[in-house]
Design a protein around this motif. Structure first.
Motif, short mmCIF file in Angstrom:
data_model
loop_
_atom_site.label_atom_id
_atom_site.label_comp_id
_atom_site.label_asym_id
_atom_site.label_seq_id
_atom_site.Cartn_x
_atom_site.Cartn_y
_atom_site.Cartn_z
N ASP A 42 0.79 -1.21 0.00
CA ASP A 42 0.00 0.00 0.00
C ASP A 42 0.83 1.27 0.00
O ASP A 42 0.43 2.30 -0.54
N TRP A 43 2.04 1.27 0.62
CA TRP A 43 2.82 2.49 0.69
C TRP A 43 3.62 2.76 -0.57
O TRP A 43 4.12 3.85 -0.79
N ALA A 44 3.78 1.77 -1.43
CA ALA A 44 4.62 1.95 -2.62
C ALA A 44 4.05 3.01 -3.55
O ALA A 44 4.80 3.76 -4.19
N GLU A 45 2.72 3.08 -3.63
CA GLU A 45 2.10 4.08 -4.50
C GLU A 45 2.45 5.50 -4.08
O GLU A 45 2.52 6.41 -4.91
N SER A 46 2.65 5.71 -2.76
CA SER A 46 2.95 7.05 -2.27
C SER A 46 4.27 7.58 -2.83
O SER A 46 4.44 8.79 -3.03
N ALA A 47 5.20 6.67 -3.07
CA ALA A 47 6.52 7.09 -3.54
C ALA A 47 6.44 7.69 -4.94
O ALA A 47 7.24 8.55 -5.31
#
Length: 472
Positions: A373-378
């Motif tokens: 889920d956090w990969a998209e934030s990058a």
């Protein structure tokens, strides 16, 4: 004269509604006026040509300004006087007139003309601490003041005021001797004190009333969830240091250094609960049971966690357990490891025009998988600070590449942030999988990914690739 005896007797002057005279135009007068403004005294300033810093202060209701030279009539109603003009003749005239009027006087920087010395003051009204070097070393007195200022909670005065409000009832209800002493000991050391110092005034009053009405009851326990920071003892917050010094029991993780644990009372019981990756010595349910058991026994318990309790510290589960058991608790934040690691490597976690967001992420979930889920934030330009990602560095890199990040995206890794054994490594996202091959990295690591990392101080960093890979 014996060297180990004071030449002064410490005392506090009553100044409520009294006049304190200060004579002078400059910085020394301004300093005295600021100090006196922390009291209820009426301040009379004789200053024919006040300098800018002093002029700003003179508009206060507490201050009467006489814009002329000194006259002995200025001492009318005075309980104290300060000669701070910097002019020797004027200061001596103030001292002579004050002594003739039997008003104690202080001549700034002239110890031989002083009837009293101005202390370095720690104000926790109605509590005050005054430090003097009797004129021998004013700078030393200021250094001591700074130490004491850091030690004493800002709301200590509120605790003293609360105690004063309960004193008549305590003297009426509680018999003299052990019962009354026990009440005050619990009042100042237990949950009444904690609630007051934390700013929960209504709660503190309820606890105090309960304590007064049930003086023979067992002390009520309390749990503090305390962040120990990244490891360096001097990054521990002042509140955390104070609470460690008051705890009966310290329940600590394995990653908390001995130097931090040693800040607790010598007679406090230490309970290690492990929590190292792959080598947990206690389940979390067991840890929660320890906290509840010790608090129910009336003890003050510190649950000491690395970093910040609320950042990957499982504090939420402990909070739920404490609430369910009816155990009062408080949370004392710590410096989370990502902030400490970034500071050590001079990594700007946000950077104008480059990174407007920061994501604190965990490298793997409870089942060992890398959360997606956090990969998209990058992809939106956020800086990623990834905890517990060394062993799954390959999966982390794969997720980020799948999300669209460039293989050339800058990466920095900090091991043992803030400790003497700290190491800094740097490379690109394409090289990140090699981190898992580094068997020379055994301490806690933080992985930073994002364009802002390129602005860090990485000139002396080691390469991400393992030495064996580079040699090949």
């Amino acid at each position: 004269m014996q060297a180990d005896r004071l030449t002064v007797f410490p005392a506090f002057h009553k100044v409520t509604e009294g006049v304190v005279l200060v004579v002078g135009d400059g910085a020394e007068t301004a300093a005295k006026v600021r100090l006196l403004s922390e009291t209820t005294a009426r301040i009379r300033v004789v200053a024919p040509a006040p300098e800018a810093d002093l002029a700003v202060l003179l508009g206060a209701d507490q201050i009467e300004h006489r814009a002329r030279g000194f006259d002995a009539a200025d001492l009318e109603g005075a309980v104290l006087a300060f000669a701070a003009s910097g002019d020797a003749a004027c200061d001596r005239a103030v001292v002579a007139a004050a002594r003739a009027s039997r008003v104690p006087v202080n001549a700034v920087d002239q110890p031989d003309l002083c009837d009293f010395f101005t202390p370095a003051l720690v104000n926790r009204a109605p509590v005050a601490v005054a430090i003097t070097s009797t004129g021998a070393g004013p700078v030393l007195a200021q250094k001591i003041r700074a130490r004491i200022e850091a030690m004493l909670p800002l709301r200590l005065g509120a605790l003293a005021a609360l105690a004063e409000s309960f004193r008549p009832a305590a003297e009426r209800v509680l018999p003299k001797g052990q019962v009354r002493r026990r009440f005050w000991a619990e009042f100042f050391d237990g949950i009444v004190s904690e609630a007051t110092l934390a700013g929960r005034a209504d709660e503190a009053r309820r606890f105090a009333s309960k304590l007064l009405n049930q003086p023979d009851s067992e002390p009520e326990g309390f749990v503090w969830l305390v962040g120990a920071g990244p490891g360096a003892a001097d990054l521990l917050t002042l509140r955390a240091q104070r609470i460690l010094g008051e705890a009966d029991v310290i329940v600590h993780d394995a990653l908390v250094p001995d130097a931090v644990i040693a800040m607790g009372r010598r007679d406090a019981r230490r309970i290690p609960v492990g929590k190292r990756k792959g080598a947990h010595s206690a389940s979390h349910a067991e840890i929660e049971a320890v906290l509840v058991r010790e608090a129910k026994a009336g003890r003050r318990v510190v649950r000491l966690k690395g970093g910040d309790p609320l950042v990957f510290g499982r504090a939420g589960e402990e909070i739920a357990a404490l609430r369910e058991a009816g155990v009062p608790f408080a949370i004392i934040p710590g410096v989370t490891s990502a902030l400490a690691a970034a500071a050590e490597a001079a990594i700007p976690l946000t950077l104008r025009g480059t990174a407007s967001a920061l994501v604190l992420a965990i490298g793997h979930d409870s089942g060992g998988a890398t959360p997606p889920d956090w990969a998209e934030s990058a992809r939106s330009g956020a800086t990623l600070a990834i905890y517990m990602g060394r062993s799954v560095a390959g999966d982390v890199a794969a997720r980020l590449l799948e999300a669209g990040l460039s293989r050339a995206t800058p990466v920095a890794v900090v091991e043992n942030a803030s400790l003497p054994a700290q190491r800094l490594l740097a490379g690109t996202l394409a090289e990140l999988p090699r981190l898992a091959e580094r068997d020379d990295l055994t301490g806690p690591t933080l992985i930073f990914v994002g364009d802002a990392v390129a602005a860090a101080g990485l000139a002396g960093a080691e390469p991400l690739s393992a030495p064996s890979v580079l040699a090949a």
